[in-house]
Write an enzyme that holds these catalytic residues in place. Structure first.
Site, PDB file in Angstrom:
ATOM      1  N   LYS A  68       1.604 -18.301 -42.093  1.00  0.00           N
ATOM      2  CA  LYS A  68       0.534 -17.492 -42.682  1.00  0.00           C
ATOM      3  C   LYS A  68       0.821 -17.295 -44.159  1.00  0.00           C
ATOM      4  CE  LYS A  68      -3.187 -14.993 -42.042  1.00  0.00           C
ATOM      5  NZ  LYS A  68      -3.664 -15.459 -43.351  1.00  0.00           N
ATOM      6  N   LYS A  92       8.215 -11.358 -44.980  1.00  0.00           N
ATOM      7  CA  LYS A  92       7.221 -10.283 -44.934  1.00  0.00           C
ATOM      8  C   LYS A  92       6.633 -10.160 -43.528  1.00  0.00           C
ATOM      9  CE  LYS A  92       4.390 -10.126 -48.356  1.00  0.00           C
ATOM     10  NZ  LYS A  92       3.271 -10.418 -49.281  1.00  0.00           N
ATOM     11  N   LYS A 104       2.411 -20.742 -47.957  1.00  0.00           N
ATOM     12  CA  LYS A 104       1.690 -20.426 -49.196  1.00  0.00           C
ATOM     13  C   LYS A 104       1.054 -21.710 -49.704  1.00  0.00           C
ATOM     14  CE  LYS A 104       1.102 -16.537 -51.493  1.00  0.00           C
ATOM     15  NZ  LYS A 104       0.896 -15.236 -50.847  1.00  0.00           N
ATOM     16  N   THR A 188      -4.248  -4.688 -49.108  1.00  0.00           N
ATOM     17  CA  THR A 188      -2.969  -4.708 -49.817  1.00  0.00           C
ATOM     18  C   THR A 188      -2.747  -3.402 -50.557  1.00  0.00           C
ATOM     19  OG1 THR A 188      -3.105  -7.113 -50.079  1.00  0.00           O
ATOM     20  CG2 THR A 188      -1.567  -5.932 -51.516  1.00  0.00           C
ATOM     21  N   ASN A 219      -7.266  -6.486 -57.815  1.00  0.00           N
ATOM     22  CA  ASN A 219      -7.722  -5.958 -56.540  1.00  0.00           C
ATOM     23  C   ASN A 219      -6.708  -5.001 -55.917  1.00  0.00           C
ATOM     24  OD1 ASN A 219      -9.526  -5.840 -54.235  1.00  0.00           O
ATOM     25  ND2 ASN A 219      -8.033  -7.080 -53.158  1.00  0.00           N
ATOM     26  N   SER A 356      -4.964  -9.383 -42.281  1.00  0.00           N
ATOM     27  CA  SER A 356      -5.260 -10.779 -41.980  1.00  0.00           C
ATOM     28  C   SER A 356      -4.945 -11.080 -40.511  1.00  0.00           C
ATOM     29  CB  SER A 356      -4.443 -11.705 -42.889  1.00  0.00           C
ATOM     30  OG  SER A 356      -5.093 -11.919 -44.118  1.00  0.00           O
TER      31      SER A 356
END
Length: 427
Positions: A68, A92, A104, A188, A219, A356
């Site tokens: 992910k 994470k 990523k 986030t 954001n 997510s």
């Protein structure tokens, strides 16, 4: 960009491995990404010319589940950067107990140089190039720097065209109308706020007594600023890539957000129209904001913002990493010696990947949740993991970063060990 980011990131793994009960096999496996892909993406530009862009996707480790991680559009994207970010995503996801590994992706470009039609062609071309490398049970991308829900919608749609079936679960961070989750766009920042507030409570600090500076007002940074402001924290400085503003008496964050959206520059926030009369302010640079005398410093921009060159200038008591990798390993040592308590990215900014995961679950089940349920589940889970990491740090007398990596590494190591190690085969 020098190929040093992954090496720097891996140093955190080596330190945590001294405390985590895992095998040498597991430690060795985690030093290297499982798979790295570099692709060329030809795009027909609006003027008829052809440009070829370089893109990357890295699956670092899938021991605990499909990988992910986000996709970023930025001029500095490189294989080393993407590998480093995939490494961080691996830890994470484990730190907050998600059934994912780390990945990523990115494309090297300045997205502001492209029209919307060119960005769509680029986004779809990227998926054309990496489609065999991703999938709902293999690798699930999401938005990152300079990508958003619309880009994710294009990418999900292109993958579905290639596979011949509608595949909502291949991408998260999509528009709600295309299977996205409510609350994903702010997750986030909200998750970071939950971590900050819970840690300050444990330290016996009251919001109204604390000052905050935030580098990065995108954001994530703007959302955490809004929630801190509403909770009573005094946010005295914020900045973006074009500069920042500072007021020792505190900024009106709702006004800052409104005018940032209107004028796109932090330095314009208090010098346009009637907002000039809201409060006095001083301009400040991104470098200067890192050395302000504040209680809480929040790097929410790019990686490698606090290094050996400027770590001695940091005067904050607490650092919460909302950006990925904003503090280098060498800078960690300096900050620790100065008594700065640093809360790491793999915990603080994990709200995005948590929601997510919620989106992926909703896509797989076909059942969609209300915003209140999403935020309550996010708050419960991220505070639970933050509390566990706090306890590890106290029990082992290590930094919060090392504690987070110990916590994550223990989970990854257990899964790797259960597949069989040297001890099993030589018994």
């Amino acid at each position: 960009m020098p190929a040093t980011l992954l090496t720097d990131a891996s140093r955190r793994l080596e330190k945590a491995a001294q405390y985590a009960p895992i095998s040498d096999d597991a430690t060795e496996r985690l030093k290297f990404p499982k798979a790295s892909l570099k692709v060329a993406i030809p795009v027909r530009m609006d003027d008829g010319s052809l440009r070829v862009f370089e893109g990357y996707r890295v699956r670092y480790d899938d021991t605990r589940g499909p990988t992910k991680g986000g996709i970023r559009f930025h001029p500095n994207v490189s294989l080393d950067e993407v590998q480093s970010l995939a490494f961080w995503m691996t830890f994470k996801c484990a730190a907050v107990n998600l059934p994912f590994g780390g990945a990523k992706g990115g494309i090297t470009l300045n997205p502001k140089d492209l029209s919307k039609l060119e960005l769509e062609r680029l986004s779809r071309g990227y998926i054309d190039a990496i489609a065999p490398f991703i999938g709902p049970d293999l690798d699930i991308p999401a938005p990152d720097m300079y990508t958003n829900s619309m880009v994710m919608g294009w990418m999900m749609d292109q993958y579905s065209i290639i596979k011949g079936v509608r595949s909502h679960a291949v991408i998260t961070g999509k528009p709600v109308s295309m299977g996205g989750s409510l609350g994903r766009d702010t997750a986030t920042g909200i998750g970071a706020f939950f971590v900050i507030n819970s840690m300050m409570e444990k330290l016996g600090k009251r919001p109204e007594t604390l000052t905050v500076a935030i580098q990065g007002f995108g954001n994530a940074g703007s959302v955490v600023a809004q929630h801190l402001f509403e909770a009573g924290y005094k946010v005295i400085a914020v900045s973006d890539s074009k500069g920042g503003i500072y007021n020792k008496n505190g900024l009106s964050i709702p006004d800052v957000r409104q005018f940032k959206q209107t004028y796109q520059k932090m330095k314009d926030v208090y010098c346009k129209d009637t907002v000039c009369n809201v409060t006095n302010h001083n301009t400040i640079t991104n470098e200067e904001i890192l050395s302000l005398d504040v209680d809480i410093l929040i790097p929410a921009a790019l990686e490698n913002q606090i290094t050996v060159a400027n770590a001695h200038n940091v005067r904050a008591n607490y650092i919460f990493e909302v950006a990925n990798g904003p503090v280098t390993a060498d800078a960690d040592k300096i900050l620790e010696a100065q008594g700065v308590a640093l809360f790491p990215d793999i915990l603080v900014n994990a709200g995005g990947v948590m929601v997510s995961h919620f989106e992926w679950v909703q896509n797989r089940s076909g059942l969609y949740w209300k915003l209140d349920k999403v935020n309550k589940k996010l708050q419960s889970r991220i505070i639970e993991e933050a509390t566990t990491i706090w306890q590890v740090a106290r029990r082992k007398d290590v930094s919060f970063r090392t504690a987070a990596y110990i916590h994550a590494l223990s989970r990854i190591g257990e899964a790797l060990n259960d597949r069989g190690t040297r001890d099993y085969y030589t018994y």
